[in-house]
Scaffold this motif. Structure first.
Motif, PDB file in Angstrom:
ATOM      1  N   LEU A 146     -50.175  33.484   1.444  1.00  0.00           N
ATOM      2  CA  LEU A 146     -51.629  33.569   1.619  1.00  0.00           C
ATOM      3  C   LEU A 146     -51.925  34.785   2.481  1.00  0.00           C
ATOM      4  O   LEU A 146     -51.473  34.869   3.632  1.00  0.00           O
ATOM      5  CB  LEU A 146     -52.172  32.307   2.283  1.00  0.00           C
ATOM      6  N   GLU A 147     -52.655  35.732   1.925  1.00  0.00           N
ATOM      7  CA  GLU A 147     -52.943  36.979   2.628  1.00  0.00           C
ATOM      8  C   GLU A 147     -54.414  37.019   3.005  1.00  0.00           C
ATOM      9  O   GLU A 147     -55.291  37.060   2.143  1.00  0.00           O
ATOM     10  CB  GLU A 147     -52.578  38.175   1.755  1.00  0.00           C
ATOM     11  N   LEU A 148     -54.676  37.031   4.308  1.00  0.00           N
ATOM     12  CA  LEU A 148     -56.046  37.013   4.801  1.00  0.00           C
ATOM     13  C   LEU A 148     -56.624  38.418   4.801  1.00  0.00           C
ATOM     14  O   LEU A 148     -56.025  39.355   5.342  1.00  0.00           O
ATOM     15  CB  LEU A 148     -56.093  36.433   6.209  1.00  0.00           C
ATOM     16  N   VAL A 194     -54.257  26.846  14.980  1.00  0.00           N
ATOM     17  CA  VAL A 194     -53.350  26.666  13.841  1.00  0.00           C
ATOM     18  C   VAL A 194     -52.332  25.593  14.212  1.00  0.00           C
ATOM     19  O   VAL A 194     -51.617  25.736  15.213  1.00  0.00           O
ATOM     20  CB  VAL A 194     -52.613  27.973  13.475  1.00  0.00           C
ATOM     21  N   LEU A 246     -60.579  28.380   4.529  1.00  0.00           N
ATOM     22  CA  LEU A 246     -59.138  28.598   4.607  1.00  0.00           C
ATOM     23  C   LEU A 246     -58.349  27.301   4.463  1.00  0.00           C
ATOM     24  O   LEU A 246     -57.295  27.267   3.816  1.00  0.00           O
ATOM     25  CB  LEU A 246     -58.798  29.293   5.933  1.00  0.00           C
ATOM     26  N   HIS A 253     -61.744  34.378   9.982  1.00  0.00           N
ATOM     27  CA  HIS A 253     -61.550  33.194   9.159  1.00  0.00           C
ATOM     28  C   HIS A 253     -61.660  31.969  10.061  1.00  0.00           C
ATOM     29  O   HIS A 253     -61.102  31.961  11.170  1.00  0.00           O
ATOM     30  CB  HIS A 253     -60.187  33.229   8.479  1.00  0.00           C
ATOM     31  N   ILE A 302     -51.278  23.649   8.553  1.00  0.00           N
ATOM     32  CA  ILE A 302     -50.407  24.133   7.476  1.00  0.00           C
ATOM     33  C   ILE A 302     -49.381  23.046   7.182  1.00  0.00           C
ATOM     34  O   ILE A 302     -48.486  22.786   7.990  1.00  0.00           O
ATOM     35  CB  ILE A 302     -49.711  25.448   7.874  1.00  0.00           C
ATOM     36  N   VAL A 328     -46.081  32.609  10.054  1.00  0.00           N
ATOM     37  CA  VAL A 328     -47.430  33.077  10.414  1.00  0.00           C
ATOM     38  C   VAL A 328     -47.257  34.457  11.028  1.00  0.00           C
ATOM     39  O   VAL A 328     -46.588  34.593  12.057  1.00  0.00           O
ATOM     40  CB  VAL A 328     -48.116  32.126  11.411  1.00  0.00           C
ATOM     41  N   LEU A 334     -55.308  26.427   1.772  1.00  0.00           N
ATOM     42  CA  LEU A 334     -54.002  25.915   2.190  1.00  0.00           C
ATOM     43  C   LEU A 334     -53.675  24.599   1.489  1.00  0.00           C
ATOM     44  O   LEU A 334     -52.539  24.378   1.068  1.00  0.00           O
ATOM     45  CB  LEU A 334     -53.988  25.718   3.708  1.00  0.00           C
ATOM     46  N   LEU A 338     -48.334  32.668   5.833  1.00  0.00           N
ATOM     47  CA  LEU A 338     -49.725  32.985   6.141  1.00  0.00           C
ATOM     48  C   LEU A 338     -49.727  34.326   6.857  1.00  0.00           C
ATOM     49  O   LEU A 338     -49.283  34.426   8.007  1.00  0.00           O
ATOM     50  CB  LEU A 338     -50.345  31.902   7.011  1.00  0.00           C
ATOM     51  N   SER A 339     -50.195  35.363   6.159  1.00  0.00           N
ATOM     52  CA  SER A 339     -50.171  36.708   6.735  1.00  0.00           C
ATOM     53  C   SER A 339     -51.562  37.304   6.712  1.00  0.00           C
ATOM     54  O   SER A 339     -52.441  36.839   5.989  1.00  0.00           O
ATOM     55  CB  SER A 339     -49.199  37.607   5.959  1.00  0.00           C
ATOM     56  N   VAL A 350     -45.396  27.744   3.377  1.00  0.00           N
ATOM     57  CA  VAL A 350     -46.083  28.961   2.939  1.00  0.00           C
ATOM     58  C   VAL A 350     -45.915  30.060   3.973  1.00  0.00           C
ATOM     59  O   VAL A 350     -45.501  29.829   5.115  1.00  0.00           O
ATOM     60  CB  VAL A 350     -47.585  28.691   2.698  1.00  0.00           C
TER      61      VAL A 350
END
Length: 453
Positions: free
Chosen positions: A47-49, A83, A34, A54, A60, A92, A38, A66-67, A64
Motif C-alpha cells: 500500500l503506497e500512500l 498505527v 485508509l 491520511h 494493520i 511500515v 487495509l 505500508l509505505s 502488508v
C-alpha cells in the motif's frame, strides 16, 4: 483414470490459485479511507500512500507493506495509537506518523506492535509529537531502523513516554535511529537477546534504560547532553561496547544490580556544555517539570558529575574505556564484587575514584592496570608500566566523603602534613582501590562508529 489425467487438472488448479494470490501495489490517496483499504488488502500487498495527510488511527491486520511517497503522513485524532499492528511480517516505512493520544496506561504510540506482530519492520519513518514513538509490546524479532523519533515537548517528565519501548520481546533490533524528547530514548523491560546499536539520543532523561533484560547488546550509540547516558539495571550478561556519552548531566554509565557483563571501548566525556544540549533547561525544568526547546545561548555547565556509577554490580569486565573530565571518574559502592577493571583511561577527572567500602581492591590484572592522568610515577625500565602503585584516594578523601563540611580545611597545614606522611609511609593509607600496575601512557582512545545523523 490414468495418473496423468488426474495430475493435469490438479496442476491447472494450483496454477490458478497461485495466480490469484499475486501481491498487488495499491495506491492510496489522502481522501480514501485508509482503514478500508487495509481491510480489503491481501497478504503481501504493498500500500503506497500518496503525499498528504491520511487519517488515523488504523490497525494493520494483514501481512502488508505500508509505505509512503515523500510528504505522506498518517495523522491520528489525538486518542489511542496512530498505527496498531497485529499481523506478523508487516513493514511500515517512509511515512510521517503523528497525533497519538496521551494515555500512559493505554501506551498510546505512533506505532504500537502487538504480541502477534512478530518480525515487524519499522523503517525510515518520522515520528512527531507522539506519547511513545514505537512500542514493541511482545513482538519478537521486530526491527526499528533509521527512524527520526521526536516525542512531545509540552509535557512533564513523569507524563512522557519513551522514544522506543520494548516489553518482553526477544531478538529485537533497534538500529540507526535519532531520538529526541520524551522520557527515555530506549526503555526495555523483561526482555532478552535484543540489540540496540548505532542510535543517537538527545534531550531525553536516559539515552538507554535497561530493566530485567538479559543476554543483550548496547553498542555504537551516542548520548549527548541528557540527564544520564546508559542506565543498566537488574540485567545480566550484557555487551556494552563502543558507546559515547557526551556531557550527559549526571552520569555517563550507571550499573545497578547488573552482573557478568562486558563493558569495553566506551567513551564518557565531561566538561562544560554551553550549546543547550541538556535534556531540559534547569530553571524551567526544576520549576515546571517541562521539556522546553533547547537554547543556543544557555550558560555553560559541568557534566557529567560521574563518568561511571557502579552500585552492587558484580563480576563485570570494564576494559579499554575512556573516562574523562568528570567530577568523579568512577563511583564504586554497595558491595560490588568480582569486577575486573583494567586497560581504562582516567583522564582529567576532579576525583578519579570514589570508593565506598573497606576491602582492598587491585585494579590490575595479568600485569596490566589502568592509565591515570594524575599519576606522577616514572617508568625507568621502559616496559610501559609505572614503577610504583597508584592509589586514587587517601585518608583526607575519606574524611571529605563522610563530612563534606571539612572542605574548608583542605588547604590547611595539618591536611598537607597528613598527605605528605601518607606518601612517605604507605601503610597509613586506608583500605580501598589500588592499581599495582598502572599504565604510563593511555590506551588508544575509542573511535566513534558510523551513527544516525
Amino acid at each position: 483414470m490414468s495418473l496423468w489425467s488426474r495430475l493435469i487438472p490438479m496442476a491447472i488448479l494450483a496454477f490458478g490459485a497461485c495466480g490469484s494470490a499475486v501481491a498487488e501495489t495499491i495506491g492510496v490517496a489522502p481522501d480514501q479511507p485508509l482503514q478500508g483499504v487495509l481491510d480489503r488488502a491481501a497478504d503481501g500487498d504493498v500500500l503506497e500512500l500518496a503525499p498528504g495527510n491520511h487519517n488515523g488511527a488504523i490497525t494493520i491486520a494483514r501481512r502488508v507493506v505500508l509505505s509512503g511517497q515523500k510528504g505522506a503522513a498518517i495523522v491520528g485524532n489525538g486518542q489511542g495509537s496512530v498505527v496498531t499492528v497485529s499481523a506478523p511480517d508487516v513493514t511500515v516505512r517512509g511515512i510521517t506518523i503523528k497525533g497519538s493520544g496521551r494515555d500512559l496506561q493505554s501506551m498510546d504510540s505512533g506505532v504500537f506492535l502487538q504480541k502477534t506482530a512478530e518480525r515487524a519492520l519499522i523503517q525510515n519513518n518520522r515520528f512527531e509529537g507522539n506519547l511513545f514513538g514505537v512500542y514493541v509490546h511482545g513482538a519478537s524479532g521486530s526491527r526499528v531502523e533509521r527512524n527520526v523519533i521526536e516525542g512531545m515537548r509540552d509535557i512533564r517528565l513523569n507524563e512522557a513516554g519513551n522514544g522506543v519501548s520494548v516489553w518482553n520481546a526477544p531478538h529485537v533490533t533497534i538500529e540507526g535511529n535519532t531520538i529526541r524528547y520524551g522520557r527515555d530514548g530506549i526503555f526495555t523491560i523483561t526482555s532478552s537477546k535484543d540489540r540496540f546499536i548505532n542510535n543517537r539520543f538527545e534531550n531525553v532523561r536516559f539515552g538507554v534504560h535497561y530493566m530485567y533484560t538479559n543476554d543483550s547488546e548496547v553498542s555504537g550509540n551516542l548520548s549527548a547532553g541528557n540527564h544520564g547516558g546508559y542506565a543498566i539495571m537488574f540485567s545480566n550478561r550484557l555487551k556494552i561496547t563502543g558507546n559515547i556519552s557526551d556531557r550527559d548531566r549526571d552520569y555517563g554509565l550507571l550499573f545497578n544490580y547488573a552482573n557478568r557483563s562486558e563493558i569495553s571501548g566506551n567513551h564518557v566525556i565531561g566538561g562544560a556544555l554551553n550549546n543547550g544540549g541538556n535534556a531540559r533547561d534547569e530553571a524551567a525544568g526544576d520549576e515546571k517539570g517541562m521539556m522546553p526547546e533547547p537554547r543556543s545561548a544557555e550558560p555553560a555547565r559541568e557534566g557529567p558529575q560521574k563518568c561511571v556509577f557502579i552500585y552492587n554490580a558484580n563480576h563485570n569486565r570494564f576494559h579499554d574505556n575512556w573516562f574523562e573530565r568528570c567530577g568523579i571518574g568512577v563511583h564504586f559502592t554497595a558491595g560490588s564484587e568480582g569486577n575486573s577493571v583494567t586497560g581504562n583511561a582516567f583522564v582529567g577527572n576532579r576525583n578519579q575514584v570514589k570508593y565506598v567500602g573497606t576491602r582492598d581492591l587491585d585494579w590490575s590484572k595479568g600485569g596490566r592496570g589502568n592509565y591515570w592522568s594524575d599519576n606522577p610515577a616514572f617508568d625507568l625500565d621502559g616496559d610501559g608500566i609505572a614503577d610504583t602503585a597508584y592509589r586514587p584516594n587517601d585518608l583526607v578523601d575519606r574524611v571529605l566523603w563522610t563530612a563534606p563540611a571539612a572542605k574548608v580545611l583542605i588547604n590547611s597545614p595539618a591536611v598537607q602534613v597528613l598527605r605528605w606522611a601518607q606518601s612517605q609511609f604507605p601503610a597509613l593509607y586506608p583500605g580501598g582501590v589500588v592499581d599495582t600496575r598502572p599504565l604510563i601512557a593511555p590506551p588508544p582512545k575509542p573511535t566513534a562508529s558510523e551513527r544516525a545523523p
